[in-house]
Scaffold this motif. Structure first.
Motif, PDB file in Angstrom:
ATOM      1  N   ILE A   1       0.833  -1.203   0.000  1.00 20.45           N
ATOM      2  CA  ILE A   1       0.000   0.000   0.000  1.00 20.45           C
ATOM      3  C   ILE A   1       0.869   1.254   0.000  1.00 20.45           C
ATOM      4  CG2 ILE A   1      -1.641   1.346   1.379  1.00 20.45           C
ATOM      5  CD1 ILE A   1      -2.948  -1.324   2.164  1.00 20.45           C
ATOM      6  N   LEU A   2       1.957   1.233   0.742  1.00 19.16           N
ATOM      7  CA  LEU A   2       2.848   2.392   0.753  1.00 19.16           C
ATOM      8  C   LEU A   2       3.541   2.589  -0.595  1.00 19.16           C
ATOM      9  CD1 LEU A   2       4.483   2.114   4.299  1.00 19.16           C
ATOM     10  CD2 LEU A   2       2.814   3.800   3.507  1.00 19.16           C
ATOM     11  N   LEU A   3       3.904   1.504  -1.255  1.00 18.57           N
ATOM     12  CA  LEU A   3       4.599   1.622  -2.536  1.00 18.57           C
ATOM     13  C   LEU A   3       3.682   2.101  -3.665  1.00 18.57           C
ATOM     14  CD1 LEU A   3       6.915  -1.524  -2.625  1.00 18.57           C
ATOM     15  CD2 LEU A   3       7.597   0.862  -2.443  1.00 18.57           C
ATOM     16  N   PHE A   4       2.511   1.519  -3.771  1.00 22.16           N
ATOM     17  CA  PHE A   4       1.645   1.789  -4.909  1.00 22.16           C
ATOM     18  C   PHE A   4       0.520   2.771  -4.598  1.00 22.16           C
ATOM     19  CE2 PHE A   4       3.343  -2.495  -5.744  1.00 22.16           C
ATOM     20  CZ  PHE A   4       4.012  -2.210  -6.917  1.00 22.16           C
TER      21      PHE A   4
ATOM     22  N   ASP B   1      -7.132  -0.803  -9.578  1.00 27.85           N
ATOM     23  CA  ASP B   1      -6.838  -0.869 -11.010  1.00 27.85           C
ATOM     24  C   ASP B   1      -5.851  -1.985 -11.313  1.00 27.85           C
ATOM     25  OD1 ASP B   1      -8.506   1.279 -11.516  1.00 27.85           O
ATOM     26  OD2 ASP B   1      -6.870   2.752 -11.338  1.00 27.85           O
ATOM     27  N   MET B   2      -4.848  -2.132 -10.462  1.00 29.37           N
ATOM     28  CA  MET B   2      -3.866  -3.185 -10.672  1.00 29.37           C
ATOM     29  C   MET B   2      -4.507  -4.563 -10.534  1.00 29.37           C
ATOM     30  SD  MET B   2      -0.615  -1.505  -8.684  1.00 29.37           S
ATOM     31  CE  MET B   2       0.204  -3.050  -8.512  1.00 29.37           C
ATOM     32  N   ALA B   3      -5.386  -4.726  -9.560  1.00 35.25           N
ATOM     33  CA  ALA B   3      -6.066  -6.007  -9.358  1.00 35.25           C
ATOM     34  C   ALA B   3      -6.990  -6.310 -10.539  1.00 35.25           C
ATOM     35  CB  ALA B   3      -6.852  -5.983  -8.058  1.00 35.25           C
TER      36      ALA B   3
ATOM     37  N   LYS C   1      -8.038  -9.422 -15.572  1.00 35.13           N
ATOM     38  CA  LYS C   1      -8.244  -9.486 -17.019  1.00 35.13           C
ATOM     39  C   LYS C   1      -7.174 -10.344 -17.672  1.00 35.13           C
ATOM     40  CE  LYS C   1     -10.668  -5.441 -18.724  1.00 35.13           C
ATOM     41  NZ  LYS C   1     -10.559  -4.234 -19.534  1.00 35.13           N
ATOM     42  N   SER C   2      -5.939 -10.137 -17.255  1.00 32.92           N
ATOM     43  CA  SER C   2      -4.835 -10.921 -17.826  1.00 32.92           C
ATOM     44  C   SER C   2      -5.016 -12.403 -17.538  1.00 32.92           C
ATOM     45  CB  SER C   2      -3.504 -10.448 -17.256  1.00 32.92           C
ATOM     46  OG  SER C   2      -3.274  -9.106 -17.575  1.00 32.92           O
ATOM     47  N   ALA C   3      -5.450 -12.723 -16.341  1.00 35.08           N
ATOM     48  CA  ALA C   3      -5.669 -14.125 -15.979  1.00 35.08           C
ATOM     49  C   ALA C   3      -6.786 -14.739 -16.823  1.00 35.08           C
ATOM     50  CB  ALA C   3      -5.994 -14.244 -14.493  1.00 35.08           C
ATOM     51  N   ARG C   4      -7.869 -13.980 -17.069  1.00 30.58           N
ATOM     52  CA  ARG C   4      -8.963 -14.486 -17.894  1.00 30.58           C
ATOM     53  C   ARG C   4      -8.512 -14.709 -19.333  1.00 30.58           C
ATOM     54  NH1 ARG C   4     -12.128 -11.139 -14.569  1.00 30.58           N
ATOM     55  NH2 ARG C   4     -11.858  -9.359 -15.949  1.00 30.58           N
ATOM     56  N   ILE C   5      -7.717 -13.780 -19.867  1.00 31.24           N
ATOM     57  CA  ILE C   5      -7.217 -13.929 -21.230  1.00 31.24           C
ATOM     58  C   ILE C   5      -6.328 -15.161 -21.326  1.00 31.24           C
ATOM     59  CG2 ILE C   5      -5.693 -12.906 -22.966  1.00 31.24           C
ATOM     60  CD1 ILE C   5      -6.759 -10.169 -22.076  1.00 31.24           C
ATOM     61  N   LEU C   6      -5.434 -15.320 -20.365  1.00 38.54           N
ATOM     62  CA  LEU C   6      -4.542 -16.474 -20.357  1.00 38.54           C
ATOM     63  C   LEU C   6      -5.328 -17.779 -20.288  1.00 38.54           C
ATOM     64  CD1 LEU C   6      -1.603 -17.507 -20.223  1.00 38.54           C
ATOM     65  CD2 LEU C   6      -1.797 -17.373 -17.749  1.00 38.54           C
ATOM     66  N   LYS C   7      -6.355 -17.796 -19.448  1.00 36.73           N
ATOM     67  CA  LYS C   7      -7.167 -18.995 -19.296  1.00 36.73           C
ATOM     68  C   LYS C   7      -7.919 -19.324 -20.584  1.00 36.73           C
ATOM     69  CE  LYS C   7     -10.789 -20.924 -16.352  1.00 36.73           C
ATOM     70  NZ  LYS C   7     -11.702 -20.633 -15.240  1.00 36.73           N
TER      71      LYS C   7
END
Length: 96
Positions: free
Chosen positions: A19-22, A29-31, A36-42
């Motif tokens: 949380i401190l870094l991002f 948004d990152m999650a 989305k990337s996981a769904r595309i890969l699947k």
């Protein structure tokens, strides 16, 4: 503290550092993009598996004048039509 197992205090410490870094505003948004990337890969893995199963099964040779197979559409997320795109399959144009 950082022995062989990760406990509750270590997980809390990792979350605080993230949380401190991002920042708290960028984490959703990152999650979302990770999901989305996981769904595309699947979906790509599933399509490749179906294609492999289809190619290993004996098929009738195409009759002369037959049309090319229908295009597949890769969809990033269910109901997300803005990121859908048709996929053209490669064809062998060389005559033997």
């Amino acid at each position: 503290m950082f022995g062989g197992k990760i406990g509750t205090s270590e997980i809390i410490l990792i979350l605080v550092v993230i949380i401190l870094l991002f920042g708290a505003k960028k984490l959703p948004d990152m999650a979302r993009s990770l999901g989305k990337s996981a769904r595309i890969l699947k979906s790509e893995a599933k399509a490749m598996k179906e294609e492999k199963d289809k190619s290993s099964a004996p098929a009738d040779p195409p009759a002369p004048g037959d049309e090319s197979p229908a295009q597949r559409t890769i969809q990033a997320a269910p109901g997300d039509v803005t990121s859908s795109r048709p996929v053209t399959e490669p064809t062998d144009t060389t005559k033997r």
